[in-house]
Scaffold this motif. Structure first.
Motif, mmCIF file in Angstrom:
data_model
loop_
_atom_site.group_PDB
_atom_site.id
_atom_site.type_symbol
_atom_site.label_atom_id
_atom_site.label_comp_id
_atom_site.label_asym_id
_atom_site.label_seq_id
_atom_site.Cartn_x
_atom_site.Cartn_y
_atom_site.Cartn_z
ATOM 1 N N SER A 151 -10.808 2.194 -2.517
ATOM 2 C CA SER A 151 -10.849 3.464 -1.806
ATOM 3 C C SER A 151 -10.307 4.547 -2.729
ATOM 4 O O SER A 151 -9.129 4.520 -3.080
ATOM 5 N N GLU A 152 -11.148 5.455 -3.123
ATOM 6 C CA GLU A 152 -10.779 6.543 -4.037
ATOM 7 C C GLU A 152 -9.985 6.019 -5.217
ATOM 8 O O GLU A 152 -10.550 5.423 -6.112
ATOM 9 N N ARG A 153 -8.662 6.171 -5.217
ATOM 10 C CA ARG A 153 -7.848 5.758 -6.362
ATOM 11 C C ARG A 153 -6.989 4.534 -6.068
ATOM 12 O O ARG A 153 -5.958 4.324 -6.697
ATOM 13 N N ALA A 154 -7.419 3.705 -5.134
ATOM 14 C CA ALA A 154 -6.674 2.478 -4.806
ATOM 15 C C ALA A 154 -7.639 1.296 -4.761
ATOM 16 O O ALA A 154 -8.804 1.443 -4.402
ATOM 17 N N MET A 155 -7.117 0.126 -5.142
ATOM 18 C CA MET A 155 -7.907 -1.101 -5.032
ATOM 19 C C MET A 155 -6.978 -2.254 -4.718
ATOM 20 O O MET A 155 -5.790 -2.207 -5.019
ATOM 21 N N SER A 156 -7.535 -3.274 -4.073
ATOM 22 C CA SER A 156 -6.809 -4.509 -3.812
ATOM 23 C C SER A 156 -7.747 -5.666 -4.113
ATOM 24 O O SER A 156 -8.919 -5.624 -3.738
ATOM 25 N N PRO A 157 -7.236 -6.711 -4.788
ATOM 26 C CA PRO A 157 -8.103 -7.829 -5.150
ATOM 27 C C PRO A 157 -8.406 -8.797 -4.013
ATOM 28 O O PRO A 157 -9.283 -9.638 -4.143
ATOM 29 N N GLY A 158 -7.708 -8.689 -2.887
ATOM 30 C CA GLY A 158 -7.835 -9.695 -1.833
ATOM 31 C C GLY A 158 -6.907 -10.856 -2.146
ATOM 32 O O GLY A 158 -6.285 -10.903 -3.201
ATOM 33 N N PHE A 159 -6.783 -11.792 -1.236
ATOM 34 C CA PHE A 159 -5.836 -12.893 -1.395
ATOM 35 C C PHE A 159 -6.414 -13.992 -2.284
ATOM 36 O O PHE A 159 -7.473 -14.553 -1.994
ATOM 37 N N ALA A 160 -5.676 -14.359 -3.326
ATOM 38 C CA ALA A 160 -6.135 -15.364 -4.292
ATOM 39 C C ALA A 160 -6.238 -16.750 -3.669
ATOM 40 O O ALA A 160 -7.118 -17.527 -4.028
ATOM 41 N N TYR A 161 -5.345 -17.092 -2.735
ATOM 42 C CA TYR A 161 -5.431 -18.428 -2.144
ATOM 43 C C TYR A 161 -6.700 -18.573 -1.298
ATOM 44 O O TYR A 161 -7.121 -19.692 -0.994
ATOM 45 N N LEU A 162 -7.336 -17.446 -0.954
ATOM 46 C CA LEU A 162 -8.646 -17.471 -0.293
ATOM 47 C C LEU A 162 -9.780 -17.430 -1.315
ATOM 48 O O LEU A 162 -10.951 -17.429 -0.954
ATOM 49 N N GLY A 163 -9.403 -17.356 -2.611
ATOM 50 C CA GLY A 163 -10.399 -17.391 -3.685
ATOM 51 C C GLY A 163 -10.650 -16.075 -4.387
ATOM 52 O O GLY A 163 -11.361 -16.026 -5.387
ATOM 53 N N TRP A 164 -10.085 -14.979 -3.913
ATOM 54 C CA TRP A 164 -10.438 -13.662 -4.439
ATOM 55 C C TRP A 164 -9.725 -13.311 -5.744
ATOM 56 O O TRP A 164 -8.548 -13.589 -5.924
ATOM 57 N N GLY B 111 -1.327 -5.251 -3.528
ATOM 58 C CA GLY B 111 -1.527 -6.671 -3.286
ATOM 59 C C GLY B 111 -1.510 -7.083 -1.835
ATOM 60 O O GLY B 111 -1.530 -8.257 -1.532
ATOM 61 N N SER B 112 -1.502 -6.128 -0.915
ATOM 62 C CA SER B 112 -1.284 -6.498 0.486
ATOM 63 C C SER B 112 -2.542 -6.575 1.351
ATOM 64 O O SER B 112 -2.431 -6.750 2.553
ATOM 65 N N CYS B 113 -3.716 -6.507 0.758
ATOM 66 C CA CYS B 113 -4.952 -6.558 1.553
ATOM 67 C C CYS B 113 -5.598 -7.943 1.465
ATOM 68 O O CYS B 113 -5.841 -8.438 0.364
ATOM 69 N N ASN C 230 0.852 -1.182 0.000
ATOM 70 C CA ASN C 230 0.000 0.000 0.000
ATOM 71 C C ASN C 230 0.892 1.238 0.000
ATOM 72 O O ASN C 230 2.020 1.191 0.477
ATOM 73 N N GLY C 231 0.350 2.332 -0.462
ATOM 74 C CA GLY C 231 0.986 3.609 -0.190
ATOM 75 C C GLY C 231 0.482 4.100 1.153
ATOM 76 O O GLY C 231 -0.444 3.525 1.730
ATOM 77 N N ARG C 232 1.058 5.131 1.671
ATOM 78 C CA ARG C 232 0.522 5.715 2.908
ATOM 79 C C ARG C 232 -0.770 6.472 2.597
ATOM 80 O O ARG C 232 -1.668 6.523 3.422
ATOM 81 N N LEU C 233 -0.861 7.022 1.392
ATOM 82 C CA LEU C 233 -2.067 7.719 0.947
ATOM 83 C C LEU C 233 -2.926 6.849 0.038
ATOM 84 O O LEU C 233 -4.143 6.950 0.059
ATOM 85 N N HIS C 234 -2.297 6.037 -0.781
ATOM 86 C CA HIS C 234 -3.002 5.182 -1.730
ATOM 87 C C HIS C 234 -3.142 3.784 -1.132
ATOM 88 O O HIS C 234 -2.309 2.918 -1.348
ATOM 89 N N LYS C 235 -4.204 3.586 -0.391
ATOM 90 C CA LYS C 235 -4.447 2.295 0.245
ATOM 91 C C LYS C 235 -5.931 2.126 0.490
ATOM 92 O O LYS C 235 -6.696 3.091 0.490
ATOM 93 N N CYS C 236 -6.333 0.871 0.707
ATOM 94 C CA CYS C 236 -7.732 0.609 1.051
ATOM 95 C C CYS C 236 -7.835 -0.378 2.202
ATOM 96 O O CYS C 236 -8.908 -0.868 2.494
ATOM 97 N N CYS C 237 -6.709 -0.675 2.847
ATOM 98 C CA CYS C 237 -6.709 -1.501 4.049
ATOM 99 C C CYS C 237 -5.514 -1.077 4.896
ATOM 100 O O CYS C 237 -4.723 -0.235 4.494
ATOM 101 N N SER C 238 -5.361 -1.682 6.036
ATOM 102 C CA SER C 238 -4.275 -1.288 6.940
ATOM 103 C C SER C 238 -3.024 -2.143 6.769
ATOM 104 O O SER C 238 -2.178 -2.179 7.642
ATOM 105 N N GLY C 239 -2.872 -2.826 5.623
ATOM 106 C CA GLY C 239 -1.698 -3.660 5.375
ATOM 107 C C GLY C 239 -0.422 -2.844 5.288
ATOM 108 O O GLY C 239 -0.424 -1.611 5.412
ATOM 109 N N SER C 240 0.687 -3.517 5.053
ATOM 110 C CA SER C 240 1.997 -2.871 4.947
ATOM 111 C C SER C 240 1.957 -1.736 3.942
ATOM 112 O O SER C 240 1.362 -1.845 2.875
ATOM 113 N N SER C 241 2.607 -0.630 4.298
ATOM 114 C CA SER C 241 2.598 0.528 3.406
ATOM 115 C C SER C 241 3.985 1.147 3.316
ATOM 116 O O SER C 241 4.826 0.953 4.177
ATOM 117 N N ALA C 242 4.181 1.910 2.239
ATOM 118 C CA ALA C 242 5.449 2.598 2.014
ATOM 119 C C ALA C 242 5.185 3.904 1.284
ATOM 120 O O ALA C 242 4.383 3.940 0.338
#
Length: 197
Positions: A162-175, A154-156, A124-136
């Protein structure tokens, strides 16, 4: 949408984690939805899974590396697909560029007029994120440099937008996430392959 401007569809996954079942479900999904481009947002783990998706599914594979990927994953992306952390990929008027964790940083540039830009990063970015995962903060800096219209992270664990960020979720969980792009607009959706197929 008119036939003059057909939409472009991309499947986006992260955390395949070497899971062959998730890979097979993804392949079936791509064929059923007639999606030819897959964006890997890190933690694919298995170079053989990249080769299999490319050869057996006929998919164009674009991707970045995550914190669990070693140089073999970067090499597989470079030889069987497209390693976005070393150069950008242009399809129609959509430019994809990446910020990964194993390749040498590249020089980021702004796309041509009329192009939209998607930045793919495991973090995630610190500004460009949609979850609380690792950011830089580097993600935000690169996003600003390339004037990204959308940041894929890819870290959610669960899908999010969220605004201009998206995450697909974890593929091994099916997402799996699907980005549809047409005439300057993005439409983003998610499906859980373990539940819907």
């Amino acid at each position: 949408m008119s036939s003059q401007h057909p939409s472009l569809k991309l499947a986006v996954v992260s955390w395949l984690y070497g899971d062959k079942t998730a890979g097979r479900l993804l392949c079936y999904y791509l064929r059923a939805r007639n999606i030819r481009i897959v964006v890997l947002a890190g933690n694919t783990v298995s170079p053989s899974l990249i080769e299999w998706l490319s050869e057996k599914c006929g998919a164009v594979i674009l991707g970045v590396t995550g914190n669990l990927d070693d140089t073999s994953v970067a090499s597989a992306l470079a030889s069987k697909g497209f390693l976005l952390e070393t150069k950008s990929y242009l399809v129609d008027n959509l430019r994809l560029t990446g910020l990964g964790l194993t390749a040498t940083p590249m020089e980021y540039t702004i796309g041509s007029t009329g192009e939209a830009t998607v930045l793919v990063s495991f973090l995630n970015g610190r500004l460009h994120k949609c979850c609380s995962g690792s950011s830089a903060s580097m993600v935000d800096e690169v996003s600003r440099t390339v004037k990204a219209n959308l940041v894929v992270t890819g870290s959610c664990p669960s899908p999010c937008v969220s605004e201009r960020a998206m995450s697909p979720g974890f593929a091994y969980l099916g997402w799996v996430g699907v980005i549809e792009y047409s005439a300057g607009y993005f439409n983003i959706g998610f499906e859980n392959l373990r539940k819907s197929l």
